[in-house]
Design a protein around this motif. Structure first.
Motif, PDB file in Angstrom:
ATOM      1  N   ILE A   3       0.833  -1.202   0.000  1.00  0.00           N
ATOM      2  CA  ILE A   3       0.000   0.000   0.000  1.00  0.00           C
ATOM      3  C   ILE A   3       0.867   1.250   0.000  1.00  0.00           C
ATOM      4  CG2 ILE A   3      -1.693   1.289   1.359  1.00  0.00           C
ATOM      5  CD1 ILE A   3      -2.862  -1.399   2.224  1.00  0.00           C
ATOM      6  N   VAL A   4       1.977   1.217   0.703  1.00  0.00           N
ATOM      7  CA  VAL A   4       2.872   2.379   0.785  1.00  0.00           C
ATOM      8  C   VAL A   4       3.435   2.720  -0.594  1.00  0.00           C
ATOM      9  CG1 VAL A   4       5.011   3.231   1.814  1.00  0.00           C
ATOM     10  CG2 VAL A   4       3.406   1.924   3.187  1.00  0.00           C
ATOM     11  N   THR A   5       3.687   1.713  -1.422  1.00  0.00           N
ATOM     12  CA  THR A   5       4.224   1.975  -2.759  1.00  0.00           C
ATOM     13  C   THR A   5       3.198   2.649  -3.662  1.00  0.00           C
ATOM     14  OG1 THR A   5       3.604  -0.221  -3.561  1.00  0.00           O
ATOM     15  CG2 THR A   5       5.805   0.024  -2.611  1.00  0.00           C
ATOM     16  N   LYS A   6       1.914   2.544  -3.330  1.00  0.00           N
ATOM     17  CA  LYS A   6       0.872   3.213  -4.120  1.00  0.00           C
ATOM     18  C   LYS A   6       0.654   4.655  -3.680  1.00  0.00           C
ATOM     19  CE  LYS A   6      -0.220  -0.517  -6.364  1.00  0.00           C
ATOM     20  NZ  LYS A   6       0.950  -1.105  -6.930  1.00  0.00           N
ATOM     21  N   ILE A   7       1.122   5.004  -2.494  1.00  0.00           N
ATOM     22  CA  ILE A   7       0.938   6.368  -1.997  1.00  0.00           C
ATOM     23  C   ILE A   7       1.906   7.333  -2.674  1.00  0.00           C
ATOM     24  CG2 ILE A   7       1.094   7.820   0.070  1.00  0.00           C
ATOM     25  CD1 ILE A   7       0.037   5.454   1.649  1.00  0.00           C
ATOM     26  N   PHE A   8       3.112   6.891  -2.974  1.00  0.00           N
ATOM     27  CA  PHE A   8       4.106   7.761  -3.607  1.00  0.00           C
ATOM     28  C   PHE A   8       3.630   8.306  -4.962  1.00  0.00           C
ATOM     29  CE2 PHE A   8       8.053   8.429  -6.059  1.00  0.00           C
ATOM     30  CZ  PHE A   8       8.549   9.482  -5.315  1.00  0.00           C
ATOM     31  N   PRO A   9       3.076   7.477  -5.869  1.00  0.00           N
ATOM     32  CA  PRO A   9       2.544   8.057  -7.110  1.00  0.00           C
ATOM     33  C   PRO A   9       1.409   9.052  -6.861  1.00  0.00           C
ATOM     34  CG  PRO A   9       2.793   5.701  -7.371  1.00  0.00           C
ATOM     35  CD  PRO A   9       3.055   6.018  -5.927  1.00  0.00           C
ATOM     36  N   PHE A  10       0.617   8.836  -5.810  1.00  0.00           N
ATOM     37  CA  PHE A  10      -0.448   9.785  -5.491  1.00  0.00           C
ATOM     38  C   PHE A  10       0.131  11.135  -5.077  1.00  0.00           C
ATOM     39  CE2 PHE A  10      -3.197  11.845  -2.375  1.00  0.00           C
ATOM     40  CZ  PHE A  10      -4.294  12.089  -3.171  1.00  0.00           C
ATOM     41  N   LEU A  11       1.207  11.127  -4.315  1.00  0.00           N
ATOM     42  CA  LEU A  11       1.836  12.389  -3.906  1.00  0.00           C
ATOM     43  C   LEU A  11       2.402  13.128  -5.116  1.00  0.00           C
ATOM     44  CD1 LEU A  11       3.605  11.253  -0.624  1.00  0.00           C
ATOM     45  CD2 LEU A  11       1.470  12.537  -0.865  1.00  0.00           C
ATOM     46  N   ILE A  12       3.002  12.398  -6.034  1.00  0.00           N
ATOM     47  CA  ILE A  12       3.509  13.022  -7.266  1.00  0.00           C
ATOM     48  C   ILE A  12       2.350  13.588  -8.080  1.00  0.00           C
ATOM     49  CG2 ILE A  12       4.641  12.558  -9.478  1.00  0.00           C
ATOM     50  CD1 ILE A  12       6.415  10.563  -7.963  1.00  0.00           C
ATOM     51  N   LEU A  52      -8.197   5.158  -1.962  1.00  0.00           N
ATOM     52  CA  LEU A  52      -7.135   4.271  -2.461  1.00  0.00           C
ATOM     53  C   LEU A  52      -6.645   3.323  -1.380  1.00  0.00           C
ATOM     54  CD1 LEU A  52      -4.911   6.658  -4.587  1.00  0.00           C
ATOM     55  CD2 LEU A  52      -6.118   4.657  -5.400  1.00  0.00           C
ATOM     56  N   ILE A  53      -6.400   3.850  -0.204  1.00  0.00           N
ATOM     57  CA  ILE A  53      -5.908   3.015   0.893  1.00  0.00           C
ATOM     58  C   ILE A  53      -6.958   1.982   1.290  1.00  0.00           C
ATOM     59  CG2 ILE A  53      -5.253   3.045   3.333  1.00  0.00           C
ATOM     60  CD1 ILE A  53      -3.828   5.704   2.747  1.00  0.00           C
ATOM     61  N   ALA A  54      -8.220   2.393   1.353  1.00  0.00           N
ATOM     62  CA  ALA A  54      -9.280   1.460   1.749  1.00  0.00           C
ATOM     63  C   ALA A  54      -9.426   0.317   0.749  1.00  0.00           C
ATOM     64  CB  ALA A  54     -10.605   2.209   1.896  1.00  0.00           C
ATOM     65  N   TYR A 116      -7.166   4.783 -12.483  1.00  0.00           N
ATOM     66  CA  TYR A 116      -5.958   4.331 -13.166  1.00  0.00           C
ATOM     67  C   TYR A 116      -5.091   3.471 -12.245  1.00  0.00           C
ATOM     68  CZ  TYR A 116      -1.274   4.485 -15.080  1.00  0.00           C
ATOM     69  OH  TYR A 116      -0.025   4.135 -15.522  1.00  0.00           O
ATOM     70  N   VAL A 117      -4.856   3.938 -11.020  1.00  0.00           N
ATOM     71  CA  VAL A 117      -4.008   3.191 -10.083  1.00  0.00           C
ATOM     72  C   VAL A 117      -4.646   1.859  -9.722  1.00  0.00           C
ATOM     73  CG1 VAL A 117      -3.123   3.169  -7.717  1.00  0.00           C
ATOM     74  CG2 VAL A 117      -2.781   5.165  -9.148  1.00  0.00           C
ATOM     75  N   LEU A 118      -5.937   1.870  -9.465  1.00  0.00           N
ATOM     76  CA  LEU A 118      -6.596   0.636  -9.059  1.00  0.00           C
ATOM     77  C   LEU A 118      -6.686  -0.362 -10.213  1.00  0.00           C
ATOM     78  CD1 LEU A 118      -9.329   2.142  -6.746  1.00  0.00           C
ATOM     79  CD2 LEU A 118      -7.197   1.034  -6.098  1.00  0.00           C
ATOM     80  N   LEU A 119      -6.921   0.115 -11.422  1.00  0.00           N
ATOM     81  CA  LEU A 119      -6.946  -0.799 -12.569  1.00  0.00           C
ATOM     82  C   LEU A 119      -5.555  -1.337 -12.878  1.00  0.00           C
ATOM     83  CD1 LEU A 119      -9.460   0.878 -15.028  1.00  0.00           C
ATOM     84  CD2 LEU A 119      -9.770  -1.218 -13.706  1.00  0.00           C
ATOM     85  N   ARG A 120      -4.545  -0.501 -12.718  1.00  0.00           N
ATOM     86  CA  ARG A 120      -3.179  -0.972 -12.917  1.00  0.00           C
ATOM     87  C   ARG A 120      -2.821  -2.033 -11.882  1.00  0.00           C
ATOM     88  NH1 ARG A 120       1.457   3.226 -12.154  1.00  0.00           N
ATOM     89  NH2 ARG A 120       1.141   2.531 -10.033  1.00  0.00           N
TER      90      ARG A 120
END
Length: 128
Positions: A3-12, A52-54, A116-120
């Motif tokens: 989950i932490v690896t998905k937060i970094f693209p969100f911050l960008i 996203l986190i949920a 996009y993130v969830l489908l990826r």
């Protein structure tokens, strides 16, 4: 840890999303942003991050619940945003077309990024 690896693209993505309003502010087009734009930005961004986190947490617990978690998070986000709009418009005197343009800019781009993130993530899961 996944989950932490998905937060970094969100911050960008959030930094890139904030780049447009910052450029409008410094180029003198403040009339295209409501005075409380950054409150709206943080609210919609926070809801997207929460959704996203949920969904990713629900998927890590039970992969079969992915679709239900995604739909639940999306409905929650939509209802929370509609409630925010109602309270915000009733409490503040704003230029309504500018407010709606600012809101849709934030809501649709955040929702598009979330999808996009969830489908990826789902696509990578199907390859395993």
């Amino acid at each position: 840890m996944k989950i932490v690896t998905k937060i970094f693209p969100f911050l960008i993505f959030s930094l890139l999303l904030a780049l447009g309003p910052v450029c409008l502010t410094y180029s003198g087009y403040n009339n295209l942003l409501i005075p409380q734009f950054w409150l709206l930005f943080s609210f919609v961004g926070g809801l997207t991050l929460l959704a996203l986190i949920a969904v990713l947490a629900a998927q890590s617990i039970d992969p079969e619940m992915y679709a239900q978690a995604f739909m639940g998070a999306t409905v929650f986000k939509l209802l929370a945003c509609l409630t925010f709009i109602l309270v915000f418009v009733l409490k503040h005197k704003v230029d309504k077309p500018v407010f709606m343009a600012d809101f849709f800019y934030l809501y649709f781009l955040n929702t598009g990024f979330e999808i996009y993130v969830l489908l990826r993530n789902l696509r990578n899961q199907n390859l395993k």
